[in-house]
Design an enzyme around this catalytic site. Sequence first.
Site, PDB file in Angstrom:
ATOM      1  N   ASP A  22       0.800  -0.821  -0.374  1.00  0.00           N
ATOM      2  CA  ASP A  22       0.275  -0.067   0.252  1.00  0.00           C
ATOM      3  C   ASP A  22       0.530   1.239   0.363  1.00  0.00           C
ATOM      4  OD1 ASP A  22      -1.905   2.203   0.458  1.00  0.00           O
ATOM      5  OD2 ASP A  22      -2.180   1.435   2.634  1.00  0.00           O
ATOM      6  N   ASN A  24       0.266   4.672  -0.437  1.00  0.00           N
ATOM      7  CA  ASN A  24      -0.427   5.298  -0.186  1.00  0.00           C
ATOM      8  C   ASN A  24      -1.441   5.238   1.045  1.00  0.00           C
ATOM      9  OD1 ASN A  24      -2.991   4.841  -0.447  1.00  0.00           O
ATOM     10  ND2 ASN A  24      -3.411   5.772  -1.708  1.00  0.00           N
ATOM     11  N   ASP A  26      -3.554   4.020   2.696  1.00  0.00           N
ATOM     12  CA  ASP A  26      -4.857   4.376   3.191  1.00  0.00           C
ATOM     13  C   ASP A  26      -6.049   2.499   3.510  1.00  0.00           C
ATOM     14  OD1 ASP A  26      -4.889   2.874   0.684  1.00  0.00           O
ATOM     15  OD2 ASP A  26      -6.928   3.728  -0.046  1.00  0.00           O
ATOM     16  N   ASP A  30      -1.949  -1.134  -3.462  1.00  0.00           N
ATOM     17  CA  ASP A  30      -2.098  -0.483  -4.926  1.00  0.00           C
ATOM     18  C   ASP A  30      -1.395  -0.384  -6.195  1.00  0.00           C
ATOM     19  OD1 ASP A  30      -0.305   1.591  -4.082  1.00  0.00           O
ATOM     20  OD2 ASP A  30      -2.121   2.463  -2.283  1.00  0.00           O
ATOM     21  N   ASP A 197      -9.400 -15.742 -16.450  1.00  0.00           N
ATOM     22  CA  ASP A 197     -10.226 -16.133 -15.469  1.00  0.00           C
ATOM     23  C   ASP A 197     -11.564 -16.861 -16.019  1.00  0.00           C
ATOM     24  OD1 ASP A 197     -10.929 -15.737 -12.628  1.00  0.00           O
ATOM     25  OD2 ASP A 197     -12.906 -15.617 -13.310  1.00  0.00           O
ATOM     26  N   GLU A 254      -7.538 -20.953 -16.295  1.00  0.00           N
ATOM     27  CA  GLU A 254      -7.860 -21.415 -15.693  1.00  0.00           C
ATOM     28  C   GLU A 254      -9.073 -22.203 -15.915  1.00  0.00           C
ATOM     29  OE1 GLU A 254      -9.673 -20.013 -10.728  1.00  0.00           O
ATOM     30  OE2 GLU A 254     -10.935 -19.377 -12.766  1.00  0.00           O
ATOM     31  N   HIS A 327      -4.205 -17.100  -5.334  1.00  0.00           N
ATOM     32  CA  HIS A 327      -4.848 -16.407  -4.714  1.00  0.00           C
ATOM     33  C   HIS A 327      -6.213 -16.321  -3.916  1.00  0.00           C
ATOM     34  CE1 HIS A 327      -6.562 -16.039  -8.659  1.00  0.00           C
ATOM     35  NE2 HIS A 327      -8.110 -15.311  -8.002  1.00  0.00           N
ATOM     36  N   ASP A 328      -6.582 -18.175  -5.037  1.00  0.00           N
ATOM     37  CA  ASP A 328      -7.939 -18.838  -3.963  1.00  0.00           C
ATOM     38  C   ASP A 328      -7.558 -20.162  -3.711  1.00  0.00           C
ATOM     39  OD1 ASP A 328      -9.694 -17.416  -6.061  1.00  0.00           O
ATOM     40  OD2 ASP A 328      -8.994 -19.140  -7.581  1.00  0.00           O
TER      41      ASP A 328
HETATM   42  C1  GLC Z   1     -11.247 -17.525 -10.340  1.00  0.00           C
HETATM   43  C2  GLC Z   1     -10.625 -16.641  -9.834  1.00  0.00           C
HETATM   44  C3  GLC Z   1     -11.460 -16.227  -8.916  1.00  0.00           C
HETATM   45  C4  GLC Z   1     -13.077 -15.660  -8.214  1.00  0.00           C
HETATM   46  C5  GLC Z   1     -14.027 -16.349  -9.763  1.00  0.00           C
HETATM   47  C6  GLC Z   1     -14.969 -16.018  -9.907  1.00  0.00           C
HETATM   48  O1  GLC Z   1     -12.280 -18.816 -10.365  1.00  0.00           O
HETATM   49  O2  GLC Z   1      -9.700 -17.173  -9.709  1.00  0.00           O
HETATM   50  O3  GLC Z   1     -11.006 -15.377  -7.378  1.00  0.00           O
HETATM   51  O4  GLC Z   1     -13.712 -15.590  -7.871  1.00  0.00           O
HETATM   52  O5  GLC Z   1     -12.759 -17.258 -10.794  1.00  0.00           O
HETATM   53  O6  GLC Z   1     -14.516 -14.672 -11.112  1.00  0.00           O
HETATM   54 CA    CA Z   2      -3.470   2.277  -1.092  1.00  0.00          CA
END
Ligand code: GLC
Ligand code: CA
Length: 550
Positions: A22, A24, A26, A30, A197, A254, A327-328
Amino acid sequence: MTERKWWKEAVFYQIYPKSFYDANGDGIGDLKGITQKLPYLKELGITALRICPFYQSPMVDNGYDISDYYQVNPEFGSIEDAEELLQCAKRYGIRVILDMVLNHTSDQHPWFREACADKNSKYRDYYIFRDDISKASQFRSIFGGSTWTRTEDGSWYYHTFAQQQPDLNWENPGLRKELYTMINWWLDRGISGFRLDAITCIQKDMSFPRVEADGADGLCDLRNYGLNVPGIEEKLRELKKETYGRGDYVTVAEAPGIPGERLEEYIGEDVFFSMIFDFSYTDIDLEPGSPWAKMRRWSLEEFKEKLFRNQRFVSETGWAANYLENHDQPRSISKYFQRKDIEKYSDQMAKALGTLFFFLRGTPFIYQGEELGMRNTCFSSIDEVNDVNSLGQYERALEEGYTRQEALDAVNRRSRDHARYPMQWNGDLNFGFSEGKPWIQCGQTCGELTVERESVDGQSVLSYYKKMIRLRNHSPYSEVLIYGDLEEIAPDPDIICYKRIRGGEEVRVAVNMSGKTLPFAEMRQVLLSNYEDPSGAALLRPYEAAVWVE
Ligand code: GLC
Ligand code: CA
């Protein structure tokens, strides 16, 4: 002979911008924050970034619900910040690919608002509306609850994910054209490609056949009807031709729902994508279609079988995108290893998992914090959880008769928030992530794992990742480690072992996945080890990993 490509030689680093840095103050990571941390990434040795969505979004699903594809969400910065990031990355020799969400938009996208406000608008057909769903399928959306949500005028719209993520109707040529224009606009900004995605969701069985319920919620799993349905080939062919097929771009899909034996139809030079993320071994602890609370038992044997099956399929046709975290996914140590050993061996474990996926045949994708050995956090109540999927899973577990504790345990095992709490830079306030109040709580379980501390410790997980990258990309073994074939070696059931072979050259990789010392082959020349004193002796210590030449 495998064709040489920049993306096959790349080492990718995956960034969740909201939690990276981050700039800035907040409390929200970013784009300027990413730009400021490029020196760190350069020093780490990675050569490409995959950045999760930063487009304009109401952030119900943290950016996977896009309300304007052409804008940066103000909390991440501006288009100028995005351009600056791309330019700086280029100066550092780092390529950037963006996450592109084409299956759905946000319900706040002007197309959808227009579609709801006026039944006769051309945007109505950009989405999937039905006046009457009494005879239609009652599928369960991926995050729980029905795939159909009612609008104010009494009609229904379809969504594979959250109700704030209405699915786009890929049957509409006008919509497809608008998407292609937008994709090309981003390609012209100088990016190197996309992670696509949920791309196998774009085609569905539009007859929405009635199917029997398979859960207490009266709904049925959508997998067979809403994932990778025949007809998708034409859509993917056109998408490629109209957009990233124009240049030397990389696409990593994905793509849930593609069986291993059909991979060749999707990846490779003349097919749809450069690479696909395989879920078979990263979701090994999940029962498809069931709530997280229904834990799935799995064995190391099964894990190996899935891992090597994927390697076999892709080696015949294309190229793999190898990863354990994104991230999942929760952090991988907690998923793959026994809890009782984690305190004692967490360091070895993080390096062992790194070794395991990093030297497979394909392009490695590291996820932020994985290179520090970051671990799962702990939620003492569901109120501490942000992730929409976790909240849906919690509700569904209760519906299915699990207790609150069991439902919370499942969230603690699987929540996507484990990968989303802030990156740990140093020992300052909020681990140096932000001077403001972070949008999500900081991790509680591994505060000592910071970039600052690990950078000066030659034995840290971070230093180990640097060594792995150097060995793969800048050593006499680079050629065999990047382009070599892979062959599984099957010694002890608790050891994962393979060799990479090319032109008479051979490098071997072994990982002891257990807490036991196991007899093993003599290792003549150890190139990398997760123990300070590579034994080279005919054994592997608990969670020992080694890369060696015989
Ligand atoms: C994919 C992304 C996930 C998101 C989903 C809906 O699985 O990796 O983070 O929630 O698609 O877009
Ligand atoms: Ca920020």
